[in-house]
Design a protein around this motif. Sequence first.
Motif, PDB file in Angstrom:
ATOM      1  N   UNK A   1       4.290  -1.721  -9.068  1.00 21.15           N
ATOM      2  CA  UNK A   1       4.813  -0.534  -8.398  1.00 21.15           C
ATOM      3  C   UNK A   1       6.273  -0.815  -8.062  1.00 21.15           C
ATOM      4  N   UNK A   2       7.196  -0.106  -8.745  1.00 23.13           N
ATOM      5  CA  UNK A   2       8.618  -0.449  -8.728  1.00 23.13           C
ATOM      6  C   UNK A   2       9.443   0.731  -8.225  1.00 23.13           C
ATOM      7  N   UNK A   3      10.425   0.425  -7.406  1.00 19.88           N
ATOM      8  CA  UNK A   3      11.270   1.475  -6.837  1.00 19.88           C
ATOM      9  C   UNK A   3      11.967   2.269  -7.932  1.00 19.88           C
ATOM     10  N   UNK A   4      11.806   3.581  -7.900  1.00 22.60           N
ATOM     11  CA  UNK A   4      12.455   4.432  -8.896  1.00 22.60           C
ATOM     12  C   UNK A   4      13.966   4.486  -8.701  1.00 22.60           C
ATOM     13  N   UNK A   5      14.411   4.104  -7.512  1.00 26.11           N
ATOM     14  CA  UNK A   5      15.848   4.151  -7.224  1.00 26.11           C
ATOM     15  C   UNK A   5      16.638   3.166  -8.072  1.00 26.11           C
ATOM     16  N   UNK A   6      16.002   2.101  -8.539  1.00 24.08           N
ATOM     17  CA  UNK A   6      16.704   1.083  -9.318  1.00 24.08           C
ATOM     18  C   UNK A   6      16.290   1.100 -10.787  1.00 24.08           C
ATOM     19  N   UNK A   7      15.531   2.142 -11.194  1.00 26.86           N
ATOM     20  CA  UNK A   7      15.048   2.215 -12.565  1.00 26.86           C
ATOM     21  C   UNK A   7      15.642   3.424 -13.277  1.00 26.86           C
ATOM     22  N   UNK A   8      15.765   3.356 -14.593  1.00 29.20           N
ATOM     23  CA  UNK A   8      16.213   4.525 -15.357  1.00 29.20           C
ATOM     24  C   UNK A   8      15.091   5.555 -15.451  1.00 29.20           C
ATOM     25  N   UNK A   9      15.395   6.769 -15.909  1.00 27.13           N
ATOM     26  CA  UNK A   9      14.344   7.780 -16.096  1.00 27.13           C
ATOM     27  C   UNK A   9      13.256   7.273 -17.036  1.00 27.13           C
ATOM     28  N   UNK A  10      12.066   7.824 -16.873  1.00 30.42           N
ATOM     29  CA  UNK A  10      10.920   7.373 -17.653  1.00 30.42           C
ATOM     30  C   UNK A  10      11.032   7.873 -19.089  1.00 30.42           C
ATOM     31  N   UNK A  11      11.378   6.967 -19.996  1.00 30.69           N
ATOM     32  CA  UNK A  11      11.526   7.273 -21.410  1.00 30.69           C
ATOM     33  C   UNK A  11      11.114   6.046 -22.213  1.00 30.69           C
ATOM     34  N   UNK A  12      10.579   6.287 -23.401  1.00 32.15           N
ATOM     35  CA  UNK A  12      10.149   5.184 -24.260  1.00 32.15           C
ATOM     36  C   UNK A  12      11.307   4.251 -24.580  1.00 32.15           C
ATOM     37  N   UNK A  13      12.499   4.812 -24.802  1.00 34.08           N
ATOM     38  CA  UNK A  13      13.646   3.988 -25.168  1.00 34.08           C
ATOM     39  C   UNK A  13      14.079   3.057 -24.039  1.00 34.08           C
TER      40      UNK A  13
ATOM     41  N   UNK B   1       0.833  -1.201   0.000  1.00 33.92           N
ATOM     42  CA  UNK B   1       0.000   0.000   0.000  1.00 33.92           C
ATOM     43  C   UNK B   1       0.868   1.250   0.000  1.00 33.92           C
ATOM     44  N   UNK B   2       1.914   1.260   0.790  1.00 34.12           N
ATOM     45  CA  UNK B   2       2.813   2.419   0.837  1.00 34.12           C
ATOM     46  C   UNK B   2       3.525   2.616  -0.493  1.00 34.12           C
ATOM     47  N   UNK B   3       3.894   1.526  -1.152  1.00 31.93           N
ATOM     48  CA  UNK B   3       4.518   1.634  -2.474  1.00 31.93           C
ATOM     49  C   UNK B   3       3.546   2.258  -3.481  1.00 31.93           C
ATOM     50  N   UNK B   4       2.299   1.815  -3.434  1.00 39.55           N
ATOM     51  CA  UNK B   4       1.299   2.313  -4.380  1.00 39.55           C
ATOM     52  C   UNK B   4       1.127   3.818  -4.254  1.00 39.55           C
ATOM     53  N   UNK B   5       1.235   4.325  -3.032  1.00 40.20           N
ATOM     54  CA  UNK B   5       0.995   5.739  -2.778  1.00 40.20           C
ATOM     55  C   UNK B   5       2.259   6.592  -2.847  1.00 40.20           C
ATOM     56  N   UNK B   6       3.419   5.977  -2.778  1.00 40.22           N
ATOM     57  CA  UNK B   6       4.677   6.717  -2.669  1.00 40.22           C
ATOM     58  C   UNK B   6       5.157   7.242  -4.025  1.00 40.22           C
ATOM     59  N   UNK B   7       5.659   8.468  -4.020  1.00 43.57           N
ATOM     60  CA  UNK B   7       6.279   9.032  -5.215  1.00 43.57           C
ATOM     61  C   UNK B   7       7.621   8.372  -5.520  1.00 43.57           C
ATOM     62  N   UNK B   8       8.160   7.615  -4.578  1.00 39.79           N
ATOM     63  CA  UNK B   8       9.422   6.924  -4.798  1.00 39.79           C
ATOM     64  C   UNK B   8       9.251   5.635  -5.590  1.00 39.79           C
ATOM     65  N   UNK B   9       7.996   5.283  -5.886  1.00 36.35           N
ATOM     66  CA  UNK B   9       7.720   4.057  -6.644  1.00 36.35           C
ATOM     67  C   UNK B   9       6.957   4.412  -7.907  1.00 36.35           C
ATOM     68  N   UNK B  10       7.390   3.807  -8.998  1.00 34.27           N
ATOM     69  CA  UNK B  10       6.827   4.072 -10.307  1.00 34.27           C
ATOM     70  C   UNK B  10       5.725   3.077 -10.629  1.00 34.27           C
ATOM     71  N   UNK B  11       4.595   3.567 -11.135  1.00 33.61           N
ATOM     72  CA  UNK B  11       3.514   2.703 -11.588  1.00 33.61           C
ATOM     73  C   UNK B  11       3.810   2.255 -13.017  1.00 33.61           C
TER      74      UNK B  11
ATOM     75  N   UNK C   1      11.572  -4.238  -0.695  1.00 38.59           N
ATOM     76  CA  UNK C   1      12.280  -3.004  -1.005  1.00 38.59           C
ATOM     77  C   UNK C   1      12.112  -2.552  -2.448  1.00 38.59           C
ATOM     78  N   UNK C   2      11.827  -3.472  -3.354  1.00 41.71           N
ATOM     79  CA  UNK C   2      11.908  -3.149  -4.771  1.00 41.71           C
ATOM     80  C   UNK C   2      10.540  -2.964  -5.424  1.00 41.71           C
ATOM     81  N   UNK C   3       9.624  -3.905  -5.303  1.00 38.70           N
ATOM     82  CA  UNK C   3       8.364  -3.772  -6.022  1.00 38.70           C
ATOM     83  C   UNK C   3       7.271  -4.618  -5.373  1.00 38.70           C
TER      84      UNK C   3
END
Length: 582
Positions: free
Chosen positions: A46-58, A4-14, A31-33
């Motif tokens: 819902x995945x941790x943005x800390x381990x993901x690249x910036x949001x881009x199509x490529x 639930x906290x991941x779903x609501x957190x800005x630190x996790x990407x949908x 910790x991750x998703x």
Amino acid sequence: MTCKEKILSEDYMDLINYFILPEGSVQGNDDVFCYIPINERFLSIYYSRAVLPPLEVSSYFYRYIPRLYGLMDLFVPEALDRNFDPQPLIRSGISFVQKEPLNLTGRNVVLGFADTGIDYRNPVFRREDGSTRILAIWDQSVQTGTPPDGLIYGSEYTREQINEALQLDNPLELVPVTDDIGHGTAMASAAAGSALNGGVDFLGAAPDADIVVVKLKQAKEFLRDYYMTPPGVPAYATNDIMLAVKYLSSFCIPFQRPAVICLGVGSSFGDHTGNSALSQYISTVGTQINQVVVVAGGNEGNSAHHFSGHIDGTGSVNVEIRVSEGTRGFLLEAWGSVPDFFSISVRSPGGEVIPPVSGRLGQSLEYTFVYEKTRIRLDYQPVEPETGKEVAVLRFDNPTQGIWTVIVIREGGNGSGNFNMWLPIRQFIDGTAEFLQPNPETTLTSPSFAQPPMAVTAYNSRNNSFYYNSGQGFGANGEIKPDLAAPGVDISVATGTIQGRTVVGTGTGTSLAAALTAGAAAQFMQWAAVEYNSPYAGGISTRNYFLRGAARDAAYTYPSRQWGMGRLDMEGVFNWIAGIPP
């Protein structure tokens, strides 16, 4: 951290996952998703943005990035206290089938809405004894209550809780659901408002239907930033809408309690052939027994946000975009036809040019101009998996005022040479960006191209004129959409209360046209499933009955890019069933 906290957190990407891995092969990591299954094909992750690249199509592929959806009516319902006007109900044949001998008022049918919430205190959502007609509300934005089973976040409020709240001096103390925007309340009142004073003071299309509501939570800032959406503009993510539809669908009990789901949100992005995650999901829901989905066609027909191009041989086309002062930024999507392949160049208002970037290898480029403060990122995906088409996403950050030129160059492929470009829905641009040579066709918003859900455009029922802002068809592949046009201009809606009395205002747009059509679908499902005249009816059957009974004018050719197969006409539907000629 809990899911639930991941779903609501800005630190996790949908993110949207298009397939379910074998049982046991996906494990949510603290910790991750984490994830919520939507159906047998889709996962909301819902995945941790800390381990993901910036949001881009490529980096993610086009289809995994959630789309951002906006409200499909630009209006703010007038708060002026007006007299209720039944004319749109009469013109669409809804009033005719409400009366004897059919008495179709949506009894034992669920009308579901995923929108901005609902003012459950308003008399238009209550019975004569004061009790609520609402079966349940899932407020995704409030975390103080108990979430629905399996959905982890938000708060669910049952009919019993709502009735208890209505006995209090301040019902919001117990059920804190509000609708500050008014869009959801307006739609629900038009579709399912109670008959107040015998229908003199107010009447919805299906005044006896049960109601279920999802108040969508606002999209996270990371997604708003990616789409460069202006602050404060209501915007909703694919994940939350799909889960809302899942929740609304769960209230259907085949052969006992049919469900009609109405969506008044949309996006101008995608290939406009029904391949988005939301489109595919509501297509699955709409094929189920006793379930119908109705979608607003959007109000982008007059926005100058679609360009349709054609290139012969290996030539090029200059696509000009006028950008106003103060425009913070916007996205542009370009879709090519198969098997053609293209390259793109951009020229600034000052004359600086980005050299052509080929889509053949899926290249990505970020370019900063010397004499402009603008930064442009161009991401290519040469073969988008769901469509097989080439897609380019251009992100204009801080664009200079003036005329920007996107130069599309056809490298080869021996196909049709056709391509399309779409800008965001108008409220998602802070300022103005519009094509100088726009095409009003193929401007229905996603998920209008889903099959069999009914996509609805709007017209003025007082003079039979097409609503000029309404989206138009067909699909980019020639698919016949919209299905119907319904009244959508100056529709009576509930806008508030004064001393416990409903305040009636008016609203305009395709969301209200869809709401009236959803109410009509609830009438039909009462006849078909509840009264057992066609117990296996669902979205396909309902759509086809509505198309057969639609009112058509000799002045138009059908199917029409504006009117679909004609105007909603419930009297015509039952005349067709009875064998009575038009």
